[in-house]
Structure formats: structure tokens, C-alpha cells
Motif scaffolding. Structure first.
Motif, PDB file in Angstrom:
ATOM      1  N   GLN A   7       0.777  -1.254   0.028  1.00 45.62           N
ATOM      2  CA  GLN A   7       0.135  -0.005  -0.035  1.00 45.62           C
ATOM      3  C   GLN A   7       0.973   1.121   0.080  1.00 45.62           C
ATOM      4  N   CYS A   8       0.463   2.281  -0.710  1.00 42.70           N
ATOM      5  CA  CYS A   8       1.199   3.528  -0.853  1.00 42.70           C
ATOM      6  C   CYS A   8       0.603   4.496   0.020  1.00 42.70           C
ATOM      7  N   GLY A   9       1.658   4.933   0.729  1.00 42.59           N
ATOM      8  CA  GLY A   9       1.433   5.862   1.921  1.00 42.59           C
ATOM      9  C   GLY A   9       0.684   7.371   1.230  1.00 42.59           C
ATOM     10  N   ASP A  10       0.888   7.404   0.127  1.00 40.52           N
ATOM     11  CA  ASP A  10       0.825   8.879  -0.593  1.00 40.52           C
ATOM     12  C   ASP A  10      -0.611   8.777  -1.347  1.00 40.52           C
ATOM     13  N   CYS A  11      -0.655   7.962  -2.332  1.00 41.99           N
ATOM     14  CA  CYS A  11      -2.042   7.709  -3.055  1.00 41.99           C
ATOM     15  C   CYS A  11      -2.769   6.849  -2.684  1.00 41.99           C
ATOM     16  N   LEU A  12      -2.370   5.928  -1.343  1.00 43.23           N
ATOM     17  CA  LEU A  12      -3.223   4.971  -0.876  1.00 43.23           C
ATOM     18  C   LEU A  12      -3.647   3.857  -1.868  1.00 43.23           C
ATOM     19  N   GLU A  27       8.867   1.363  -4.868  1.00 36.42           N
ATOM     20  CA  GLU A  27       8.437   2.366  -5.459  1.00 36.42           C
ATOM     21  C   GLU A  27       6.929   2.148  -5.895  1.00 36.42           C
ATOM     22  N   CYS A  28       5.968   3.029  -5.506  1.00 38.09           N
ATOM     23  CA  CYS A  28       4.598   2.828  -6.027  1.00 38.09           C
ATOM     24  C   CYS A  28       4.566   3.109  -7.229  1.00 38.09           C
ATOM     25  N   PRO A  29       3.690   1.972  -8.086  1.00 33.36           N
ATOM     26  CA  PRO A  29       3.558   1.954  -9.552  1.00 33.36           C
ATOM     27  C   PRO A  29       2.546   3.176  -9.888  1.00 33.36           C
ATOM     28  N   TRP A  30       1.739   3.584  -9.125  1.00 33.01           N
ATOM     29  CA  TRP A  30       1.033   4.630  -9.304  1.00 33.01           C
ATOM     30  C   TRP A  30       1.369   6.074  -9.542  1.00 33.01           C
ATOM     31  N   CYS A  31       2.330   6.174  -8.431  1.00 32.17           N
ATOM     32  CA  CYS A  31       2.760   7.674  -8.256  1.00 32.17           C
ATOM     33  C   CYS A  31       4.248   7.839  -7.954  1.00 32.17           C
ATOM     34  N   SER A  32       4.934   6.589  -8.000  1.00 35.80           N
ATOM     35  CA  SER A  32       6.244   6.571  -7.887  1.00 35.80           C
ATOM     36  C   SER A  32       6.816   6.875  -6.649  1.00 35.80           C
ATOM     37  N   SER A  33       6.075   6.985  -5.561  1.00 35.42           N
ATOM     38  CA  SER A  33       6.315   7.395  -4.394  1.00 35.42           C
ATOM     39  C   SER A  33       7.212   6.148  -3.428  1.00 35.42           C
ATOM     40  N   LYS A  34       8.029   6.505  -2.744  1.00 28.82           N
ATOM     41  CA  LYS A  34       8.797   5.384  -1.856  1.00 28.82           C
ATOM     42  C   LYS A  34       8.222   5.283  -0.498  1.00 28.82           C
TER      43      LYS A  34
END
Ligand SMILES: [Zn+2]
Length: 82
Positions: A7-12, A27-34
Motif C-alpha cells: 500500500q502506498c502511503g501517498d496515494c493509498l 516504488e509505488c507503481p501509481w505515483c512512484s512514491s517511496k
């Protein structure tokens, strides 16, 4: 191979990855957040179940009530078509 839920903490966003335990996705595949977290899929399932337990019960009740209404309406329609 175990399936992990991330789960991405930025875009959830949540997604599943199938990889070895020694590997990891960073890396988040949606927004590349770490800012992402990994959880075993079954753990995630249980956690969600517990969190939503009460709500699910209410929803189930509501669903049953709706189903009753549906049945009533269906019966009415059958009676009318006769
Ligand atoms: Zn993201």
C-alpha cells in the motif's frame, strides 16, 4: 512464491506483488512514491476484516432488508402479471 500486498502511503493505492521474500518493491507503481508498506496478503485480509467487522454487520443487515424488499417487489410483479 508468496504474494505481497503493498500500500502506498501517498496515494493509498494497493497492489499485489509476487516475488521472493528477499526481494522487495520500493516504488509505488501509481505515483512512484517511496512511501510504501508491504504486508502479507492474508494479514491484510484479516486486518481489514477486523477493522470493518461492525460496518460489515450493518451492511449485511441492510443487504438482507433490501433483499426482502426485492423479494416482495418481485412477488408483486408476479402477482400483477398473472
Ligand atoms: Zn502511490
Amino acid at each position: 512464491m508468496p504474494i505481497y500486498v503493498y500500500q502506498c502511503g501517498d496515494c493509498l493505492g494497493e497492489w499485489k506483488e509476487n516475488h521472493l521474500m528477499s526481494e522487495s518493491i520500493d516504488e509505488c507503481p501509481w505515483c512512484s512514491s517511496k512511501n510504501i508498506g508491504r504486508k502479507p496478503s492474508n494479514f491484510s485480509y484479516n486486518a481489514n476484516k477486523q477493522e470493518k467487522k461492525k460496518k460489515t454487520g450493518d451492511l449485511t443487515k441492510e443487504f438482507i432488508e433490501n433483499s426482502k424488499e426485492d423479494l416482495k417487489n418481485q412477488k408483486k410483479e408476479l402477482d400483477n402479471s398473472r
